[in-house]
Design an enzyme around this catalytic site. Structure first.
Site, PDB file in Angstrom:
ATOM      1  N   SER A   1      -9.004   6.844   5.176  1.00 36.75           N
ATOM      2  CA  SER A   1      -8.111   6.338   4.122  1.00 36.75           C
ATOM      3  C   SER A   1      -6.725   6.935   4.365  1.00 36.75           C
ATOM      4  O   SER A   1      -6.372   7.978   3.808  1.00 36.75           O
ATOM      5  CB  SER A   1      -8.638   6.716   2.737  1.00 36.75           C
TER       6      SER A   1
ATOM      7  N   LYS B   1      -7.099  -1.187   1.034  1.00 40.88           N
ATOM      8  CA  LYS B   1      -7.996  -0.137   0.530  1.00 40.88           C
ATOM      9  C   LYS B   1      -7.447   0.459  -0.757  1.00 40.88           C
ATOM     10  O   LYS B   1      -8.202   0.760  -1.699  1.00 40.88           O
ATOM     11  CB  LYS B   1      -8.162   0.950   1.595  1.00 40.88           C
TER      12      LYS B   1
END
Length: 256
Positions: A93, A167
Site C-alpha cells: 500500500s 486502493k
C-alpha cells in the site's frame, strides 16, 4: 522465467505459495525472518540468503513491504542490481507520489514498475481471491496478468499510481462503513440492547458480510472484538496511520 517475492510477513506467505503452486515458474523468496523462509521452502519455494539474489536472478520481482522507506530502497536496489527488461510489481500500500517517482527511475533504467496494491485480507490471500488494483503500462500489466491471477483478480486501473489511488478509495469506503456500523451499534446499546448476550449483532454482521463481501470484513471484525470487550485499538490506529498521510497528500493533489 524466474519470479522473486520479497516480504513474507502476514499476506506474503499465502500469496507466494499460490505463485509456487499455480504459476509453473520457479519462485525465489526472501524475508528477514528465517522461520518464514523455512515455511516458504516447505511449500516448494526457493529461499535465498540475500535480498540482492532476487534482484540479480529474477525477471519479475514482486514485493509486499511494510514502510515507504523499505519500499523505496527495494525498488532502487532492484534498479541497481537488476537487468534491463525486468518487471517490478509493488503489491504494497504505497503512496501514489512515491510510486510515480519510482516509476520514472525504473523507466530510465529500462525496467518496468507496476503498482498493484491488494485488498481482501489473509483469508482471501490463502484462497487466491484477492482484489488486485494495478496501475502502470498496460502492455506490461497484460504480460504479467496470468501471474497476478495466481493470487487473485487483477484489474487494470490506468497509468502509474492509479492502482495506489484505487486502493485508497477502497480504504475510504471501508473506513466509512466501519463508522456507520459503530454508530448503529452505539444506537442499539443506548436503546438498551445488550450486544453481548442477545446475539443480534452477530446475526446482523453475518448478513452484512454475505451481502457486502470483503468490504465488511474489517468493520465486522472490529465490532465483534468491541462487543466481546477485546482490545483492538492498536490495530485500528495502525490502519489509519497508514492511510491518513496518503489521503492528506491526495487532498493537495486533487483539491476539488
Amino acid at each position: 522465467m524466474k519470479i522473486g517475492f520479497l516480504g513474507l510477513g502476514v499476506m506474503g506467505p499465502p500469496m507466494a505459495k499460490n505463485l509456487v503452486k499455480k504459476s509453473g515458474c520457479e519462485v525465489l523468496g526472501f524475508d528477514v525472518a528465517q522461520n518464514r523462509l523455512d515455511e516458504f521452502a516447505a511449500a516448494g519455494g526457493t529461499p535465498v540468503k540475500e535480498q540482492t539474489d532476487i534482484y540479480k536472478q529474477c525477471d519479475i520481482i514482486m514485493q509486499i513491504l511494510p514502510t515507504h522507506a523499505i519500499i523505496r530502497k527495494s525498488v532502487e536496489d532492484a534498479v541497481r542490481y537488476g537487468k534491463r527488461g525486468n518487471i517490478i510489481i509493488d503489491l504494497s500500500s504505497t503512496a501514489p507520489d512515491i510510486i510515480q517517482d519510482l516509476y520514472k527511475t525504473v523507466k530510465e533504467a529500462g525496467m518496468y514498475l507496476l503498482d498493484s496494491p491488494i485488498s481482501g485480507g489473509k483469508p482471501m490471500a490463502i484462497a487466491g481471491t484477492l482484489a488486485i488494483m494495478t496501475g502502470g503500462d498496460k502492455e506490461v500489466f497484460e504480460s504479467v496478468k496470468p501471474l497476478l491471477e495466481c493470487m487473485g483478480h487483477p484489474v487494470y486501473t490506468g497509468g502509474s499510481g492509479s492502482g495506489s489511488v484505487t486502493k485508497l478509495v477502497n480504504n475510504i469506503i471501508a473506513g466509512a462503513y466501519m463508522v456507520v456500523m459503530a454508530e448503529g451499534y452505539a444506537f442499539a446499546a443506548k436503546a438498551g440492547i445488550d450486544l453481548q448476550t442477545t446475539g443480534v449483532y452477530a446475526q446482523m454482521i453475518s448478513r452484512d458480510l454475505a451481502v457486502l463481501g470483503p468490504l465488511a470484513v474489517t468493520g465486522g471484525c472490529l465490532l465483534l472484538m468491541f462487543c466481546s470487550r477485546r482490545t483492538f485499538y492498536p490495530w485500528i490506529i495502525s490502519i489509519f496511520t497508514l492511510v491518513l498521510p496518503i489521503l492528506l497528500y491526495l487532498t493537495n493533489v486533487y483539491p476539488n
